[in-house]
Design an enzyme around this catalytic site. Structure first.
Site, short mmCIF file in Angstrom:
data_model
loop_
_atom_site.label_atom_id
_atom_site.label_comp_id
_atom_site.label_asym_id
_atom_site.label_seq_id
_atom_site.Cartn_x
_atom_site.Cartn_y
_atom_site.Cartn_z
N HIS A 59 -45.85 -1.30 37.92
CA HIS A 59 -46.12 -1.49 39.05
C HIS A 59 -45.40 -3.31 38.59
O HIS A 59 -45.36 -3.81 38.24
CB HIS A 59 -47.26 -2.06 39.77
CG HIS A 59 -47.18 -2.31 41.28
ND1 HIS A 59 -46.85 -3.68 41.97
CD2 HIS A 59 -47.60 -1.29 41.51
CE1 HIS A 59 -46.51 -3.39 43.25
NE2 HIS A 59 -47.50 -1.85 43.44
N ASP A 117 -53.89 -3.95 34.24
CA ASP A 117 -53.61 -3.92 35.94
C ASP A 117 -55.00 -3.61 36.43
O ASP A 117 -54.31 -2.16 36.17
CB ASP A 117 -52.32 -4.03 36.61
CG ASP A 117 -52.10 -3.27 37.30
OD1 ASP A 117 -50.80 -3.59 38.48
OD2 ASP A 117 -53.17 -3.68 38.44
N GLN A 149 -54.71 0.54 40.46
CA GLN A 149 -54.98 1.60 41.16
C GLN A 149 -56.64 2.32 40.65
O GLN A 149 -56.85 3.12 41.60
CB GLN A 149 -54.51 2.25 40.21
CG GLN A 149 -53.55 3.61 41.10
CD GLN A 149 -53.51 3.11 42.10
OE1 GLN A 149 -54.00 3.97 43.65
NE2 GLN A 149 -52.39 1.94 42.97
N LYS A 164 -57.64 -2.11 48.47
CA LYS A 164 -57.59 -0.82 48.12
C LYS A 164 -59.05 -0.28 47.73
O LYS A 164 -59.11 0.93 47.32
CB LYS A 164 -56.86 -0.89 46.88
CG LYS A 164 -55.81 -1.16 46.97
CD LYS A 164 -54.28 -0.82 45.19
CE LYS A 164 -53.13 -1.36 45.31
NZ LYS A 164 -52.25 -1.09 45.82
N CYS A 206 -42.83 0.51 43.77
CA CYS A 206 -42.69 -0.78 43.56
C CYS A 206 -42.95 -0.54 41.88
O CYS A 206 -43.24 -0.95 41.44
CB CYS A 206 -44.32 -1.79 44.16
SG CYS A 206 -43.93 -2.40 45.44
#
Lengths: 146, 410
Positions: free
Chosen positions: B127, B204, B207, B230, B368
Site C-alpha cells: 500500500h 504493515d 489489513q 479497519k 492506494c
C-alpha cells in the site's frame, strides 16, 4: 435516477467503439490527460489551423464515460473555431455538473445529461474537454483531474 | 456475547445499525471493509459514554475525573497489548493510524540508523502508506529501495526475496496481508530469514489485524502497525508496536507536551517509551473506542471471525468464477476475504457505478497500490472486501448486480 439515464445507448456505443480513435498524422497539437482516481488516460491529437480545428483524434484507456465523452467530443468540435469550442465546453460543463440544458444546441452531447445525477463521474465526462482546452492554450503540463 | 464456534450473523448485524439503511433506495450491501469498517453499538456507546461521563485530559491531573480518564486510557493500552500478544505494555504506541505509525518508524528509526546507500526491502504489493514514507526517506538521506516481485498468483517471490539481502540491507518493510489481492504473506518465515541477516522487520498489519490472529511475540517482528478504523473502531487512531529495546533507542518523532521529562531552553529530556512518541493530547475518546472494538472482536472471537470470512470468501469466489469474462486478480493461498477482479471490456469504475445503483458498496480504483496495478497491467480493479457483518445474501446481491452491469455495458 436510472442507470439508463447515465448509460444511454449512444454512450455505451461510443464507449465500446470510440470514433476517431488512433494517432493523427498532421496533428500540430497533442496533450495527455489523466484521471488518477478512475485510471482514465487519454492523449489527444489535434490538427488546427487559423483558429479552426480541422480534426481531433485520441488514444487511451478508460471508463465508458470518459471514452464516450472523448469520442463524441472529436465529432462535435470538427470544423469549429476556438471560441465556439470554449462555448461548447462551458455549456457541456454546466450540463454534466448541474444538469442545465443550454439554449444552444449541444447535438449528441445532450446524451451526457445523466452525469449530473452521478457526481462521482463528472471528472470522467470532462477529462477530454479539459485536455483539449489545455492543448489549445499550449499548456505544457499533462492534464490531471486532481 | 459468548464465544461460539460459528458467528451468529443476525445478532452481529443487529449490532451495526448503519447496515439497516438503503443505498440508492436499495438495501445497503457493504463490501468495503478493507477501506474502512463499520462500528458496532458497543463502540459508539463507549465513545459517547466517555464524553458524557469520564472525559478529562489524561497525563494525570490531580482531580478524580482526570484520574479516571487517565486510567481508562492506560487500560486501553493494555487491551491493545493483549490483543496482539505483546510482551510489554510500553511497546504499544498510539498514533493516528497505520500511515502515521510507518512514518514514525521511517523518521525516528530510519534517520537514526540508516545512511546514504543503505537498502530497504519492500514488496511489489505494498500500500502507498508502506511505500511513500520510505520514498521520502530516500529523498531525504539517500537510502535505496529494493522490491520483492509479485508472482502471477499474487504471492511474494521468496526465492528472489532471499537474493535481495546485502551488507547494506537495514530493514524489511512488508504487509501482513495485501489490501488488493488478499494474499497473506509468509511473514514469519520472512522475518526469520531477515533476522538471520541481522535485519529488523516492520509489518504493515492494517489489513490483517481485523481478520486474523496477530501474535507479535510468535511472529517476532520488530515493528507492527495497524489502524483502529479497519478494526471496527473509530477513525483517527492507530497503533505502532515496537520491541522495547528498539523503542528505547529511537529518537522522538514529534516534540511537545506529554513526551518530555524536563524542559529548559537549553536542554530537554524525554519521557520513556511509549510516552516519548505520544506528543500532545491524543484522540482519547478514539482510543477508548478502539478498546471497545477490541473487546467486541474478542467476544466474537478472532478465530471465529477468520473462519466465518474464509467460508464467505470461498462462497464468493465460487460464484464470481462462474461469471464469463470475469477474472479474479489475486489467487494465492492463503488469502483473506479481499477479492479484486476485472471484467472484459467493462471498466471497473463503470461496474462500480452499476453496483452502487443496486445498493452494493465496493471500491473501484487503484486501492492506494499503483505499483501493483501496473504489475497486473490493469488501470484499476473492482474490490470486494468482507467484514464480520457480511453474509451470503450480500454476495448474492453482488452477483446479481454484476450480471446487470454485464447486460448494460458488456
Amino acid at each position: 435516477m436510472s442507470l439508463r439515464d447515465l448509460y444511454q445507448e449512444i454512450i455505451v456505443d461510443h464507449g465500446k467503439t470510440p470514433r476517431n480513435f488512433g494517432k493523427l498524422s498532421g496533428a500540430n497539437h497533442s496533450q495527455a490527460g489523466h484521471n488518477p482516481l478512475c485510471g482514465d488516460k487519454l492523449t489527444l491529437y489535434i490538427a488546427e489551423a487559423n483558429g479552426i480545428i480541422s480534426e481531433v483524434c485520441f488514444e487511451g484507456k478508460g471508463c465508458a464515460i470518459s471514452v464516450a465523452s472523448a469520442s463524441l467530443m472529436t465529432e462535435v468540435v470538427k470544423g469549429k473555431s476556438l471560441s465556439e469550442i470554449e462555448e461548447l465546453f462551458s455549456n457541456f460543463h454546466r450540463l454534466v455538473t448541474e444538469g442545465t440544458v443550454p439554449e444552444t444546441d449541444l447535438g449528441k452531447l445532450i446524451a451526457f445529461s445523466g452525469v449530473a445525477e452521478f457526481p462521482v463521474r463528472v471528472k470522467c465526462a470532462t477529462l477530454a474537454w479539459h485536455t483539449l482546452k489545455a492543448a489549445l492554450t499550449n499548456n505544457p503540463n499533462p492534464v490531471t483531474t486532481e | 456475547m459468548t464465544n461460539k464456534s460459528v458467528i451468529d450473523i443476525s445478532t452481529v448485524r443487529n449490532d451495526f445499525p448503519i447496515l439497516q439503511q438503503t443505498n440508492r433506495n436499495k438495501p445497503l450491501v457493504y463490501l468495503d471493509s478493507a477501506s474502512s469498517a463499520q462500528k458496532p453499538n458497543a463502540v459508539v456507546n463507549a465513545v459517547v459514554n466517555f464524553y458524557n461521563k469520564d472525559y478529562a485530559n489524561i497525563h494525570r491531573g490531580i482531580y478524580e475525573l482526570s484520574e479516571r480518564a487517565s486510567s481508562i486510557h492506560e487500560q486501553a493500552r493494555l487491551r491493545v497489548k493483549e490483543f496482539i500478544h505483546a510482551a510489554h505494555v510500553e511497546e504499544i504506541i498510539f498514533t493516528r493510524g497505520t500511515t502515521e505509525s510507518i512514518n514514525l518508524v521511517a523518521q525516528s528509526f530510519g534517520k537514526l540508523n540508516f545512511q546514504a546507500g543503505d537498502e530497504i526491502i519492500l514488496s511489489g504489493l505494498e500500500h502507498h502508506s508502506n511505500i511513500v514514507p520510505w520514498y521520502l526517506l530516500k529523498q531525504q538521506i539517500g537510502i535505496e529501495l529494493k522490491v520483492i516481485p509479485v508472482t502471477d498468483e499474487g504471492s511474494l517471490d521468496l526465492s528472489v526475496y532471499k537474493t535481495l539481502f546485502s551488507a547494506r540491507t537495514k530493514l524489511v518493510a512488508i504487509s501482513h496481508a495485501s489490501n488488493v489481492l488478499g494474499t497473506i504473506n509468509p511473514i514469519k518465515e520472512m522475518i526469520e530469514f531477515a533476522h538471520y541477516h541481522h535485519v529488523p522487520v516492520l509489518i504493515d498489519g492494517a489489513q490483517a489485524a481485523p481478520h486474523m490472529l496477530v501474535d507479535v511475540k510468535a511472529l517476532n517482528c520488530d515493528f507492527y502497525a495497524f489502524s483502529s478504523h479497519k478494526l471496527y473502531g473509530p477513525s483517527g487512531v492507530g497503533v505502532l508496536y515496537g520491541k522495547k529495546q528498539l523503542l528505547d533507542d529511537m529518537l522522538p518523532y514529534q516534540g511537545g507536551g506529554g513526551m518530555i521529562e524536563t524542559v529548559s531552553f537549553s536542554k530537554v529530556t524525554f519521557a520513556p517509551t511509549p510516552q516519548k512518541f505520544e506528543a500532545g493530547t491524543p484522540d482519547i475518546a478514539g482510543i477508548v473506542g478502539l478498546a471497545a472494538a477490541l473487546n467486541y472482536v474478542n467476544a466474537v472471537g478472532i478465530e471465529n471471525i477468520f473462519t466465518h470470512e474464509q467460508a464467505l470468501l470461498h462462497y464468493a469466489e465460487s460464484k464470481l468464477t462462474e461469471i464469463p469474462g470475469l477474472r479474479i486478480i489475486g489467487t494465492a493461498k492463503p488469502k483473506l476475504g479481499v477479492i479484486s477482479f476485472v471484467i472484459d471490456n467493462i471498466h471497473p469504475h463503470d461496474i462500480g457505478t452499476v453496483l452502487d445503483h443496486e445498493g452494493v458498496a465496493i471500491r473501484a480504483g487503484h486501492h492506494c497500490a499503483m505499483p501493483l496495478m501496473d504489475r497486473f497491467s490493469v488501470p484499476a480493479t473492482v474490490r470486494v472486501s468482507l467484514g464480520i457483518y457480511n453474509n451470503e445474501n450480500d454476495i448474492d446481491q453482488l452477483i446479481a448486480a454484476i450480471h446487470l452491469a454485464k447486460r448494460l455495458l458488456g
